[in-house]
Design a protein around this motif. Structure first.
Motif, PDB file in Angstrom:
ATOM      1  N   GLY A   1      -8.363  10.238   8.853  1.00 59.42           N
ATOM      2  CA  GLY A   1      -8.218   9.966  10.278  1.00 59.42           C
ATOM      3  C   GLY A   1      -7.315   8.767  10.510  1.00 59.42           C
ATOM      4  O   GLY A   1      -6.168   8.725  10.072  1.00 59.42           O
ATOM      5  N   GLU A   2      -7.861   7.726  11.180  1.00 63.76           N
ATOM      6  CA  GLU A   2      -7.080   6.516  11.467  1.00 63.76           C
ATOM      7  C   GLU A   2      -7.106   5.512  10.311  1.00 63.76           C
ATOM      8  O   GLU A   2      -6.462   4.465  10.383  1.00 63.76           O
ATOM      9  CB  GLU A   2      -7.618   5.842  12.746  1.00 63.76           C
TER      10      GLU A   2
ATOM     11  N   ARG B   1      -6.296   3.916   6.680  1.00 63.11           N
ATOM     12  CA  ARG B   1      -5.224   3.928   5.684  1.00 63.11           C
ATOM     13  C   ARG B   1      -5.855   3.650   4.321  1.00 63.11           C
ATOM     14  O   ARG B   1      -6.586   2.664   4.161  1.00 63.11           O
ATOM     15  CB  ARG B   1      -4.170   2.859   5.970  1.00 63.11           C
TER      16      ARG B   1
ATOM     17  N   GLY C   1      -2.137   8.159   4.675  1.00 63.51           N
ATOM     18  CA  GLY C   1      -2.571   8.171   6.064  1.00 63.51           C
ATOM     19  C   GLY C   1      -1.566   8.870   6.931  1.00 63.51           C
ATOM     20  O   GLY C   1      -0.421   9.103   6.523  1.00 63.51           O
ATOM     21  N   GLN C   2      -2.001   9.259   8.130  1.00 61.81           N
ATOM     22  CA  GLN C   2      -1.130   9.965   9.073  1.00 61.81           C
ATOM     23  C   GLN C   2      -0.549  11.240   8.465  1.00 61.81           C
ATOM     24  O   GLN C   2       0.590  11.614   8.722  1.00 61.81           O
ATOM     25  CB  GLN C   2       0.012   9.058   9.569  1.00 61.81           C
TER      26      GLN C   2
ATOM     27  N   GLY D   1      -0.333  -0.465   9.544  1.00 63.33           N
ATOM     28  CA  GLY D   1      -0.826  -0.155  10.876  1.00 63.33           C
ATOM     29  C   GLY D   1      -1.883  -1.169  11.282  1.00 63.33           C
ATOM     30  O   GLY D   1      -1.958  -2.281  10.759  1.00 63.33           O
ATOM     31  N   CYS D   2      -2.736  -0.779  12.223  1.00 67.71           N
ATOM     32  CA  CYS D   2      -3.732  -1.723  12.722  1.00 67.71           C
ATOM     33  C   CYS D   2      -5.161  -1.233  12.526  1.00 67.71           C
ATOM     34  O   CYS D   2      -6.107  -1.870  12.977  1.00 67.71           O
ATOM     35  CB  CYS D   2      -3.497  -2.012  14.209  1.00 67.71           C
ATOM     36  N   GLY D   3      -5.338  -0.096  11.855  1.00 63.66           N
ATOM     37  CA  GLY D   3      -6.672   0.461  11.682  1.00 63.66           C
ATOM     38  C   GLY D   3      -7.341  -0.024  10.402  1.00 63.66           C
ATOM     39  O   GLY D   3      -6.833  -0.897   9.694  1.00 63.66           O
TER      40      GLY D   3
ATOM     41  N   ARG E   1      -8.992  -7.450   9.283  1.00 63.35           N
ATOM     42  CA  ARG E   1      -9.182  -6.039   9.595  1.00 63.35           C
ATOM     43  C   ARG E   1     -10.420  -5.485   8.906  1.00 63.35           C
ATOM     44  O   ARG E   1     -11.021  -6.116   8.039  1.00 63.35           O
ATOM     45  CB  ARG E   1      -7.953  -5.219   9.231  1.00 63.35           C
TER      46      ARG E   1
END
Length: 867
Positions: free
Chosen positions: A555-556, A558, A575-576, A636-638, A662
């Motif tokens: 999912g979101e 990484r 991811g992604q 990213g930011c997740g 994070r």
């Protein structure tokens, strides 16, 4: 022959039934002014005892005296029998020519039944010398005569010897048939030492067939039998060292071989056994990463074997010597020629080690760029890939993979690596002990590295990820075999706790504890021995890793998997819906920096080290450059999951600037994260809080947590005893343990949490049906792990993950007890609000005061798994 003669003859079989009594009675005969005939028997008995368990010089003195007395008594059969015994002793003392001459003369002057016994002794001497075909011929001639004479003892000895020779030639099935027949014969006798010998030999047969747990059990049983008789078996030490090496326990094998060599020298024992001990010590040193010790031991073994005229053994020692020289960095055309000559020599003997020598010759030739020569040698080695025990087939598949790489066939490399690792997978799953499963992966390290390099060369990050996962943290892929309800094992665990608790109390009082420490080490050996005997009961892992499934579940999130190829860190960012590869720094530099960080965190765990905080933060920035490189800017930011190699397990990942604020968790493998992510919490939602003794704060967070959770199970003071703690932990939804943690680098499965009645060790956790869904270990060093095998980790955290734990919180460095309390209270506040461990840990860190002590405490803790 008189009645008295019959009586003294009974001493000869008694040497291997009750050795001490036989020796004492023989001395009594000599003290009674015996006839030459009776004296010859008594001297022979003492000579046999000294030959096998004592001083060879004394043995030869008695056996020569026995020979002379038999000649004076004009007893040809008596003299022939003694000549055979003397011949074996001379061979064992390194005087091969004289020994063979004595045996030849014994055969020449004997007849019938006596001659069959002499032939057996000559066969035994041929086996010692590595002349296996000659040994088989003599024993083939002896067995029918011994059977016809209804000589049960000597028939069983001959069958046992023939089985042992078959093993040396790789004919395991034939060996097993002879061992079975010999065992049936021994059951009808009182020959206790002979019985122990056949148990030992069956242990070797189990090892040759690939059954390491059974081999260890049988060798341990044989050792117990020998101990009762007071007869040390140096051959047992040699065989156990071979098994330990195959199990990935090379340092232990080296220590045992060196200890046995010292003991043998101390009694003036058999020089043949000394040479063999030096050979296994050389092999163990090479496997333990000490090539210079291996070279020294192997060179001495070569000289001894050459002087003893033992060409079969000399060839094996030369193989190890060449391997050690290559491991020390030497490469030359001369070494290629030497390895090829050894391979040819071993093949002429029918030795199963011949493919190893051909593989070695091929490897050296490849390193020199001699592709044609390499192909010739590797092709020979590759023939072993379809038959034989698992490790022999691994040799063949390694050769096939190298052939494919030399030919430029990436597909061929991957196919050979897959087939070879499948063989090792099947073998690994026969091992019940998690330690053996982990260490056995070292056998597949080369294939895994070749496959990863082929994946990198293909330009496909997904392929590299797949092969990075193929041989990473495989111990966590299936639950460990649960230790059996063995009363002896349970008794040893209880006794171990009691002794360890008494030792800890005495240590704190400043009292000497050498006796307690010796008993504790003895119990540790017993516990470990019994667990290593366990056979695997889990099927092979058919659930192969699929990058697509991982990407779908992320999912979101990484996931950052770090692979190491040729010493450099490759970052696989997942991811992604895609996998991207980035190149970072050198692993060796990262390891050095991580050690500096650990030292910095230890300093910060004590008040007054504020000035060190900027230095430690700078180390974190340097670690990020080395471990993440350009990938740090692509996170990213997740949430982020880091999957490091085993050698980086002590990195405090929250110290890295891009990860500091994070949601961060760590997993031994992507596959392990997937299993944790898909693990369902148990019904009931039981909470268990445990407070062990001796904490500086007294585990001050525990009473407050008890109020937070309403009616949890609270175990403290005398209730925090190991049996009760294990009972409550089994199947709990959340467990919080505030207790002193101890990491044992020398024996990681004895890493422990201190309870009221002594240590709660990893072996105890492995007895759980299901470990807690979430477990928080709020003490020092609970996340420290031992990196073993190819890329495996052993310790508290990895014991819990395969048993149903989806998330663990633990520390990888010493922490300040007082600073831990506010961190834990803030952590549980987040968990009560429905956050995951990683989310709650991030928020708890942010809530701490900004001083160095509290910051370092937050960085020391890591969330493992996915809960």
């Amino acid at each position: 022959m008189t009645a008295g003669s019959d009586s003294v003859l009974e001493l000869l079989p008694m040497v291997f039934a009750d050795p001490g009594e036989a020796r004492a009675r023989a001395q009594g005969v000599l003290d009674s002014d015996p006839t030459p005939w009776r004296a010859s028997v008594a001297h022979q008995v003492i000579g046999i005892w000294q030959r096998d368990w004592g001083d060879m010089r004394i043995a030869l003195h008695h056996l020569r005296r026995a020979r002379d007395l038999a000649a004076r008594a004009q007893a040809p059969d008596r003299e022939a029998d003694i000549l055979a015994t003397l011949g074996v002793a001379l061979v064992h003392s390194g005087r091969t020519r004289q020994g063979l001459e004595a045996l030849e003369r014994g055969v020449a002057v004997s007849t019938g039944h006596t001659r069959a016994r002499v032939l057996f002794r000559r066969a035994y001497a041929s086996w010692v010398l590595g002349r296996h075909r000659e040994a088989l011929e003599d024993v083939r001639r002896a067995i029918p005569v011994l059977r016809q004479a209804d000589d049960v003892i000597w028939t069983a000895r001959a069958l046992t010897l023939r089985a042992t020779v078959h093993l040396a030639l790789g004919a395991v099935d034939r060996a097993e048939a002879d061992f079975t027949a010999a065992h049936a014969q021994w059951d009808t006798t009182g020959q206790e030492h002979d019985k122990a010998d056949v148990v030992e030999s069956r242990g070797l047969a189990a090892f040759r067939s690939g059954d390491i747990p059974l081999a260890l059990r049988l060798l341990d049983e044989a050792e117990e039998r020998y101990a009762k008789l007071g007869t040390p078996s140096f051959m047992l030490y040699i065989r156990r060292c071979e098994v330990l090496m195959a199990a990935g326990l090379a340092p232990e094998a080296l220590a045992e071989a060196d200890t046995a060599t010292g003991a043998l020298d101390g009694i003036g024992g058999q020089s043949t056994r000394k040479a063999e001990l030096l050979l296994v010590a050389a092999r163990a040193a090479r496997l333990a990463g000490d090539p210079h010790t291996a070279i020294a031991r192997a060179a001495l073994a070569v000289r001894l074997f050459a002087g003893q005229r033992r060409s079969w053994w000399e060839a094996h020692a030369r193989l190890v010597l060449i391997e050690a020289r290559v491991a020390a960095g030497r490469r030359s055309g001369r070494l290629v020629a030497d390895a090829a000559a050894v391979a040819e020599r071993l093949a002429s003997f029918g030795a199963p080690a011949a493919p190893e020598a051909s593989l070695l010759a091929g490897r050296i030739a490849l390193s020199l760029g001699w592709t044609a020569d390499a192909e010739r040698h590797l092709a020979v080695a590759a023939r072993s890939r379809h038959s034989g025990p698992p490790l022999a087939r691994m040799t063949g598949w390694a050769a096939q993979a190298l052939r494919a790489r030399a030919a430029g066939s990436g597909r061929g490399v991957l196919e050979a690596c897959r087939r070879g690792l499948d063989v090792l997978d099947d073998h690994r799953m026969t091992l019940g002990a998690s330690e053996l499963r982990a260490r056995a992966t070292e056998q597949g390290a080369e294939l895994a590295a070749l496959a990863q390099q082929a994946g990198l060369d293909s330009g496909s990050p997904r392929r590299l990820l797949t092969w990075s996962e193929r041989w990473r943290a495989t111990v966590l892929s299936t639950p460990p075999t649960r230790p059996p309800a063995d009363p002896a094992l349970l008794g040893n665990l209880t006794a171990f706790r009691e002794i360890a608790a008494r030792a800890e109390e005495a240590r704190s009082d400043g009292r000497p504890i050498p006796t307690l420490e010796r008993e504790q080490r003895r119990l540790e050996r017993e516990i470990r021995s019994r667990t290593l005997h366990m056979r695997g009961d889990a099927p092979g892992d058919g659930d192969r890793f699929e990058p697509g499934r991982l990407l779908e579940r992320l999912g979101e999130v990484r996931l950052v998997e770090l692979a190491v190829l040729d010493g450099r860190v490759q970052v696989l960012l997942c991811g992604q819906g895609r996998v991207r590869r980035f190149e970072a720094g050198l692993l060796a530099d990262a390891e050095t920096e991580a050690e500096h960080v650990q030292a910095g965190l230890r300093r910060l765990a004590h008040p007054g080290a504020e000035a060190r905080l900027p230095v430690v933060e700078a180390m974190g920035r340097r670690l990020e450059e080395l471990l993440l490189g350009p990938a740090a800017a692509q996170l990213g930011c997740g949430p982020v999951v880091v999957v490091p190699p085993g050698r980086l397990h002590r990195v405090p990942w929250a110290l890295l600037p891009s990860l500091r604020e994070r949601v961060l968790s760590v997993s031994p493998s992507a596959s392990s994260w997937l299993r944790a992510h898909e693990t369902e919490p148990p019904p009931g939602g039981r909470h268990v809080l445990v407070r062990g003794p001796g904490l500086a704060t007294g585990g001050a967070e525990v009473p407050e947590l008890a109020d937070r959770y309403g009616r949890p199970t609270l175990l403290e003071h005398e209730e925090a005893r190991v049996p009760r703690v294990l009972e409550e932990l089994d199947g709990a939804a959340l467990a919080h343990i505030a207790a002193h943690g101890t990491f044992r680098a020398d024996s990681p499965l004895f890493s422990a949490l201190r309870m009221a009645d002594g240590p709660l060790i990893v072996h105890d956790f492995e007895r759980l049906d299901r470990s807690p869904y979430r477990i928080i270990l709020s003490s020092c060093d609970t996340a420290r792990l031992a990196s073993v095998g190819a890329d495996e980790l052993l310790g508290l955290v990895t014991a819990l993950l395969p048993l149903g734990t989806a998330g663990v919180l633990a520390s990888s460095a010493p922490v300040n007890d007082h600073a831990v309390v506010p961190l834990m209270l803030a952590l549980h506040k987040g968990l009560s609000a429905g956050l995951s461990l990683a989310e709650a840990l991030r928020d708890a860190r942010a809530s701490l005061p900004g001083d160095a002590l509290h910051q370092a405490t937050g960085w020391a803790f890591t969330a493992f798994g996915a809960a």
